[in-house]
Design a protein around this motif. Structure first.
Motif, PDB file in Angstrom:
ATOM      1  N   GLY A 241      40.510  43.122  45.147  1.00 17.71           N
ATOM      2  CA  GLY A 241      40.489  43.857  43.887  1.00 17.71           C
ATOM      3  C   GLY A 241      40.772  42.987  42.689  1.00 17.71           C
ATOM      4  O   GLY A 241      40.215  41.898  42.535  1.00 17.71           O
ATOM      5  N   LEU A 242      41.671  43.494  41.856  1.00 13.55           N
ATOM      6  CA  LEU A 242      41.959  42.849  40.580  1.00 13.55           C
ATOM      7  C   LEU A 242      42.433  41.410  40.763  1.00 13.55           C
ATOM      8  O   LEU A 242      41.979  40.498  40.072  1.00 13.55           O
ATOM      9  CB  LEU A 242      43.019  43.669  39.822  1.00 13.55           C
ATOM     10  CG  LEU A 242      43.491  43.070  38.503  1.00 13.55           C
ATOM     11  CD1 LEU A 242      42.372  43.080  37.473  1.00 13.55           C
ATOM     12  CD2 LEU A 242      44.698  43.824  37.965  1.00 13.55           C
ATOM     13  N   VAL A 243      43.354  41.188  41.700  1.00 13.74           N
ATOM     14  CA  VAL A 243      43.943  39.865  41.853  1.00 13.74           C
ATOM     15  C   VAL A 243      42.904  38.846  42.325  1.00 13.74           C
ATOM     16  O   VAL A 243      42.830  37.725  41.809  1.00 13.74           O
ATOM     17  CB  VAL A 243      45.144  39.921  42.820  1.00 13.74           C
ATOM     18  CG1 VAL A 243      45.650  38.520  43.122  1.00 13.74           C
ATOM     19  CG2 VAL A 243      46.262  40.771  42.228  1.00 13.74           C
ATOM     20  N   GLY A 244      42.066  39.252  43.282  1.00 16.12           N
ATOM     21  CA  GLY A 244      41.012  38.363  43.755  1.00 16.12           C
ATOM     22  C   GLY A 244      40.073  37.978  42.625  1.00 16.12           C
ATOM     23  O   GLY A 244      39.679  36.813  42.482  1.00 16.12           O
ATOM     24  N   PHE A 245      39.715  38.975  41.806  1.00 16.24           N
ATOM     25  CA  PHE A 245      38.841  38.681  40.688  1.00 16.24           C
ATOM     26  C   PHE A 245      39.546  37.804  39.668  1.00 16.24           C
ATOM     27  O   PHE A 245      38.946  36.905  39.068  1.00 16.24           O
ATOM     28  CB  PHE A 245      38.349  39.965  40.024  1.00 16.24           C
ATOM     29  CG  PHE A 245      37.516  39.683  38.809  1.00 16.24           C
ATOM     30  CD1 PHE A 245      36.214  39.216  38.924  1.00 16.24           C
ATOM     31  CD2 PHE A 245      38.039  39.842  37.537  1.00 16.24           C
ATOM     32  CE1 PHE A 245      35.456  38.919  37.815  1.00 16.24           C
ATOM     33  CE2 PHE A 245      37.280  39.542  36.411  1.00 16.24           C
ATOM     34  CZ  PHE A 245      35.996  39.081  36.556  1.00 16.24           C
TER      35      PHE A 245
END
Lengths: 349, 432
Positions: A169-173
């Motif tokens: 999610g956000l962290v990977g992006f």
């Protein structure tokens, strides 16, 4: 340095050596940013992600503004076409992420070249108005082509999971975006200290002198716009994925003004100055809006005061403070706008 | 100049100065913070002794509080707070805490606000004026599972093609309030041909196409469509274009555009009767429009002049408290609090995001506008009123002349067929 005809290839020019301290600082900043998701909340990651993406946009903008000294008020178009390439490609046409990156950079470069050619014979306020007009035309196109762009309702549902690095999610992006921005910023820095980048900066300082020396000034101006357009569009693409949404506000003139504010507040004369501007403006927005509903007033006053007292931006002011304020030969932004030659060059025998 | 030495030192100092500037800004803002006594930002409005077993409920109000739509956002927030204050901060035995965030009419800002509120653990989100902003945050809200009650944003597809389980809307879809007037204008008013004049953006297009759909299906004919940009300062060139073949003119122009459109319409002495979407003669602008709006017939789900005890109680309370006249937006805030109260009443046991979503879907309330419930797509079903602007005791009001109870967002059409057709926004410009 006795000859007046510069052969840039042969001379060891300090302008063209990478500043190792800046590189070291950049590495430290990137490492610090990379650990943010471990120590901070999702909210903080969202805020920092926005700053990282806008940081790339500001660096790209400054190739035209700070280096080539062309006050473009149309950069939102270069940013926005990248956003729309992403939104349209991923949501409407089912492209892969690789195609989208190539398309965004290509369309940004093309629009940059177009903007550069269209403004070849203009300077200062006329260039500003012409770039604004071009950007407004692009905005109008996005606003009116409802079937394709959704008009002012925009395009939602962009999957940011397509660009991910070591997380969900956000962290990977966030990590993926940070990696892309780091590489892009390094490329921009390499461009700025390259021969072409150095000439672009010289064109910004004195186009007439460069013309007299036999440089094709116009092609360097177009090159500056092309490079700036490519990286602006890349930033726009990242922003569309970060917000999972693209709308006409990604193309709006307010964004063009905001990125100019980043550069001016931070200091357009240095490479990293616009990044300081991003941290200042985006950071102040977050902090001040927590304190009061009247935050736009506070920020407006802050900008006015900064521009009145720090015309060369925060970085410019700090270097002035460090170098001693009585140095009359120190080049200022004001003197560059006035088209006087840089004192360092003039002083040479 | 890039590679001058000691740049990193300067950068470090720049960061320090950044912090200093931010701190200075905050110090300056403290004064401004005190002047509007803001009951929502502190939880102290609630009584000290909440019911021991009922868990407190946190509501995040996310509206534009700066920028062009600030007045709408403030009305929504004030409507919500007022209902809460009248119940001493308690709804259905739960202490209700309100957190407000500003969207600044910007997607990135709104996303940050939503992220912050969901991290703070809010049980309900309410607000949003701009449809684009709402689309921008919809993915985050769907992911979080927090129920959202949209209080203004009108884009049809938010509760049609893009409907989500936890997204509700108690304000109108752009076309919902326009469609009944399409039938009314054709059959009751007897205007057989119509010119459409409106604002050139998604809301204007959807409202106009909604009106045109119902109007033409009732057997009448739209002969002209004119659209002007948002914030048009001079409506004269647009008003002058109105075709003589049109027996009447239907207008959609909320906000200050509505004031200037009506002014131009009267200045140029256009002879055709004017009708329109209710937002064109909102109570918020009617006090400026005055006689230029005289006799204009519009349709909306609310009017301050609705003759019911629920509405009179609301109008009196709002005007006494704020000193402003009520508007549909204030009613949306008030009704949101009513929806929350009814939902909490229906929940046995623990209030979670899931149970609250479930409960909101089933509520039926008597709002100031009249009965209200949600359809399976999360859109409110309510009465749409046909109103005529008139002067009553020196005040200009939207007098109710007729009503269409239980109006759904699909009007009389089948939902599946309605959504299978071309989106209304894309039909603008095809009616003449």
């Amino acid at each position: 340095m006795s000859s007046t005809t510069p052969d840039l290839r042969r001379q060891p020019d300090p302008r063209r050596q990478p500043d190792l301290r800046l590189v070291a600082l950049a590495v430290a900043v990137v490492v610090a940013l990379a650990v943010v998701p471990f120590v901070a909340s999702t909210y903080v990651v969202t805020v920092v992600l926005r700053m990282v993406v806008l940081g790339l946009f500001a660096l790209a903008f400054n190739v035209v503004f700070g280096a080539a000294d062309m006050p473009s008020l149309g950069h939102a178009a270069l940013f926005g076409v990248g956003s729309y390439a992403c939104g349209l490609g991923l949501v409407r046409w089912g492209w892969g992420i690789g195609t989208v990156v190539v398309a965004a950079v290509a369309v940004g470069t093309l629009l940059g070249i177009l903007m550069g050619i269209a403004t070849l014979r203009t300077q200062g306020i006329y260039l500003l108005l012409l770039t604004l007009a071009i950007a407004q035309a692009v905005w109008g196109l996005a606003f009116q082509q409802v079937r394709l762009t959704g008009g002012d309702n925009g395009i939602a549902g962009i999957d940011r999971g397509l660009l991910t690095l070591g997380g969900d999610g956000l962290v990977g992006f966030y990590w993926a975006a940070l990696a892309v921005v780091t590489v892009a910023a390094a490329l921009l820095y390499a461009f700025r200290i390259s021969i072409v980048g150095t000439v672009v900066e010289a064109v910004g300082m004195s186009p007439s002198r460069l013309r007299a020396l036999g440089f094709a000034v116009g092609s360097y101006r177009v090159t500056a716009f092309a490079v700036s357009g490519a990286f602006s569009a890349l930033a726009g693409m990242l922003m569309a994925m970060a917000t999972r949404f693209v709308g006409p506000e990604n193309l709006a003139w307010q964004l063009s003004a905001e990125v100019m504010l980043f550069a001016i507040l931070g200091g357009a004369a240095s490479f990293a100055g616009p990044l300081v501007g991003v941290v200042l403006v985006a950071g102040a927005e977050v902090v001040v809006s927590d304190w009061t509903d009247r935050w736009p007033t506070v920020l407006g006053l802050l900008y006015v005061v900064t521009l009145l007292f720090l015309p060369d931006g925060v970085v410019g002011w700090l270097s002035q403070w460090r170098d001693g304020r009585d140095d009359p030969d120190r080049p200022t932004r004001a003197s560059r706008v006035g088209r006087s030659l840089p004192p360092a060059v003039e002083a040479e025998p | 100049m890039i590679a001058r030495p000691h740049r990193p030192v300067r950068l470090g100092l720049a960061l320090v100065v950044s912090l200093a500037l931010v701190t200075a800004a905050c110090a300056g803002s403290a004064v401004q913070d005190e002047e509007p006594a803001d009951p929502a930002t502190d939880a102290s409005a609630a009584p000290d002794d909440p019911d021991a077993d009922a868990q407190p409920i946190t509501v995040g109000l996310v509206n534009p509080l700066t920028g062009p739509f600030a007045a709408l956002g403030e009305d929504v927030n004030d409507g919500f707070r007022l209902y809460l204050d009248q119940h001493d901060g308690m709804l259905a035995g739960h202490e209700v805490v309100v957190e407000t965030e500003d969207t600044a009419n910007d997607v990135a800002t709104a996303q940050e606000a939503v992220t912050k509120l969901t991290e703070d653990g809010v049980d309900l989100l309410a607000g949003f004026v701009n449809s684009g902003v709402t689309y921008g945050v919809a993915a985050d809200i769907v992911d979080s599972g927090v129920p959202l009650v949209i209080t203004t944003a009108g884009a049809d597809d938010l509760t049609q093609r893009d409907a989500a389980d936890n997204i509700f809307r108690l304000s109108y879809t752009s076309s919902q309030d326009a469609m009944p007037l399409g039938e009314y204008a054709c059959t009751e008013l007897g205007h057989e041909t119509m010119a459409i004049i409106g604002l050139d953006y998604a809301f204007g297009w959807e409202a106009a196409s909604g009106f045109a759909t119902a109007y033409e299906d009732a057997g009448c004919d739209v002969v002209q469509e004119i659209y002007a940009a948002l914030g048009t300062s001079d409506w004269a060139p647009f008003v002058q274009q109105i075709d003589d073949r049109a027996a009447a003119v239907w207008a959609v122009a909320p906000g200050s555009d509505g004031i200037r459109l009506l002014q131009a319409y009267r200045d140029f002495g256009v002879s055709q009767p004017l009708i329109g979407h209710g937002s064109t003669t909102d109570e918020q602008i009617l006090s400026e429009q005055q006689a230029t709006a005289d006799g204009v017939v519009t349709s909306l789900h609310y009017s301050a002049a609705i003759d019911s005890d629920d509405n009179r109680a609301f109008v009196t309370a709002f005007e006494d408290e704020t000193g402003r006249s009520v508007s549909q937006y204030a009613e949306h805030g008030w009704a949101t609090a009513q929806v929350l109260e009814a939902a909490l009443e229906s929940i046995d046991g623990e209030v979670t995001r899931e149970t609250l979503v479930e409960a909101i879907g089933g509520v039926e309330i008597d709002a100031p506008r009249g009965p209200l419930r949600f359809d399976e797509y999360g859109q409110a079903i309510y009465t749409v009123y046909v109103r005529r602007v008139a002067e009553v005791d020196g005040t200009w009001v939207n007098e109710v002349v007729d009503s269409y109870p239980d109006t759904s967002q699909f009007w009389t059409y089948d939902p599946e067929e309605f959504m299978a057709g071309t989106p209304l926004a894309e039909l603008h410009g095809t009616w003449d």
